[in-house]
Design a protein around this motif. Sequence first.
Motif, PDB file in Angstrom:
ATOM      1  N   ALA A   1     -58.113 -17.764  61.382  1.00  0.00           N
ATOM      2  CA  ALA A   1     -56.882 -18.369  60.838  1.00  0.00           C
ATOM      3  C   ALA A   1     -56.756 -18.057  59.347  1.00  0.00           C
ATOM      4  O   ALA A   1     -55.673 -18.140  58.773  1.00  0.00           O
ATOM      5  N   CYS A   2     -57.888 -17.740  58.704  1.00  0.00           N
ATOM      6  CA  CYS A   2     -57.883 -17.421  57.274  1.00  0.00           C
ATOM      7  C   CYS A   2     -58.041 -15.924  57.029  1.00  0.00           C
ATOM      8  O   CYS A   2     -58.345 -15.505  55.913  1.00  0.00           O
ATOM      9  N   GLY A   3     -57.903 -15.133  58.066  1.00  0.00           N
ATOM     10  CA  GLY A   3     -57.934 -13.680  57.879  1.00  0.00           C
ATOM     11  C   GLY A   3     -59.206 -13.002  58.318  1.00  0.00           C
ATOM     12  O   GLY A   3     -59.361 -11.786  58.149  1.00  0.00           O
ATOM     13  N   GLY A   4     -60.161 -13.766  58.871  1.00  0.00           N
ATOM     14  CA  GLY A   4     -61.399 -13.154  59.376  1.00  0.00           C
ATOM     15  C   GLY A   4     -61.094 -12.173  60.500  1.00  0.00           C
ATOM     16  O   GLY A   4     -60.194 -12.392  61.301  1.00  0.00           O
ATOM     17  N   ARG A   5     -61.853 -11.055  60.539  1.00  0.00           N
ATOM     18  CA  ARG A   5     -61.617 -10.006  61.542  1.00  0.00           C
ATOM     19  C   ARG A   5     -62.554 -10.215  62.720  1.00  0.00           C
ATOM     20  O   ARG A   5     -63.739 -10.491  62.542  1.00  0.00           O
ATOM     21  N   ALA A   6     -62.013 -10.078  63.930  1.00  0.00           N
ATOM     22  CA  ALA A   6     -62.804 -10.322  65.132  1.00  0.00           C
ATOM     23  C   ALA A   6     -63.333  -9.010  65.695  1.00  0.00           C
ATOM     24  O   ALA A   6     -62.604  -8.024  65.784  1.00  0.00           O
ATOM     25  N   SER A   7     -64.618  -8.995  66.064  1.00  0.00           N
ATOM     26  CA  SER A   7     -65.195  -7.854  66.787  1.00  0.00           C
ATOM     27  C   SER A   7     -66.179  -8.394  67.817  1.00  0.00           C
ATOM     28  O   SER A   7     -66.647  -9.532  67.701  1.00  0.00           O
ATOM     29  N   ASN A   8     -66.489  -7.582  68.806  1.00  0.00           N
ATOM     30  CA  ASN A   8     -67.315  -8.088  69.914  1.00  0.00           C
ATOM     31  C   ASN A   8     -68.744  -8.408  69.462  1.00  0.00           C
ATOM     32  O   ASN A   8     -69.346  -7.673  68.702  1.00  0.00           O
ATOM     33  N   CYS A   9     -69.244  -9.518  69.946  1.00  0.00           N
ATOM     34  CA  CYS A   9     -70.630  -9.912  69.702  1.00  0.00           C
ATOM     35  C   CYS A   9     -71.314 -10.025  71.064  1.00  0.00           C
ATOM     36  O   CYS A   9     -70.864 -10.801  71.907  1.00  0.00           O
ATOM     37  N   PRO A  10     -72.370  -9.269  71.289  1.00  0.00           N
ATOM     38  CA  PRO A  10     -73.038  -9.357  72.592  1.00  0.00           C
ATOM     39  C   PRO A  10     -73.593 -10.761  72.818  1.00  0.00           C
ATOM     40  O   PRO A  10     -74.117 -11.375  71.895  1.00  0.00           O
ATOM     41  N   VAL A  11     -73.460 -11.253  74.048  1.00  0.00           N
ATOM     42  CA  VAL A  11     -74.019 -12.571  74.376  1.00  0.00           C
ATOM     43  C   VAL A  11     -75.480 -12.361  74.760  1.00  0.00           C
ATOM     44  O   VAL A  11     -75.800 -11.961  75.878  1.00  0.00           O
TER      45      VAL A  11
END
Lengths: 286, 56
Positions: free
Chosen positions: A206-216
């Motif tokens: 919501a504040c501009g953080g970028r999402a990328s995949n994180c392995p579970v």
Amino acid sequence: MRIAMIHSRVRMEEKLLLGAFKERGVQVELIDDGTLVLDPLQPDPGWLDYDLVMQRSLSTWRALHTLRLLRAWGVATLNAYRTVSLCSNKLYTTLALAEAGVPQPAARLAFSASAGLRALQELGYPAVLKPVVGSWGRLLARLNDRHAAEALLEHRHTLGAYPHHIHYLQAYHEKPAGRDIRAFVVGERTLCAIYRTSTHWITNTACGGRASNCPVTPELEALCHRSALAVGGGLLAIDLLETEEGLLVNEINHSMEFRNSIEPTGVDIPGAVADYALALAHGGAA
Amino acid sequence: MSNHECVECGAVLSLPQELLPNEILPCPECGAELEVVALEPIRLALAPEVEEDWGE
């Protein structure tokens, strides 16, 4: 099968969820929380007909009050009142996680500026000051030193309403590579996770953080499982910090937003939520 | 698609066929968040400002 969704706005998440239910042959009934008139002494028969009510209000207080009332009427909800009451308050979350032995950052609670400064001496600087009820990174403050703490605590006491006189203080952990982890839990299963990366210390998308995949990983899965059980399960977005001592659970969100996480993870989050909700509505263990 | 004006800047918006009540539409010209407050006929209003207890 009758499923309702209480909402404030119909955001992308609600549209994706409605679409997922529709694909499964279920037309969800939308209920605008701003239009509700509820008689706490007289259960409304209309509500009793629902097999499940999804609570997707933007307002934490509206969510808590509707869920408490529906619980009193015996209406099944997702999430449950207990889960939302624990997750919506950072102190309650901390206590629930502590009871379950889940590792988390050190924290202190204080009710005055002077006590807040004493708490910060114990935690050390920098530290993080959070509202006990709050989201989207709103009103988070990183306190780098005593001068900043004195100023901020005085401002909160002078300008803030009474909820801002409750100081939830948390040890600050430097984020490696400027990232933390958000894991999506459906039921007790960790569906997927993302790294949230930002040049700012607040990494909320919501504040501009970028999402990328994180392995579970097994470690992440196990920790999320324990955390979910601690707050009663359901649909949860668990925020975790990577530290030298291992993963720490930072917060748990009870009304997850996931629009930015479908593409990087490749996981159909709304579909999984709909499947889980339908299993609950059918009265079975999801 | 149907055309409506942004209540903030007056831009002409092309609205999708399937609208939902309380759906939020950003105006592509001024960036205002618009809320669908009625469907028949379609009426748009500025979406409410974020309140302190809003979130996830």
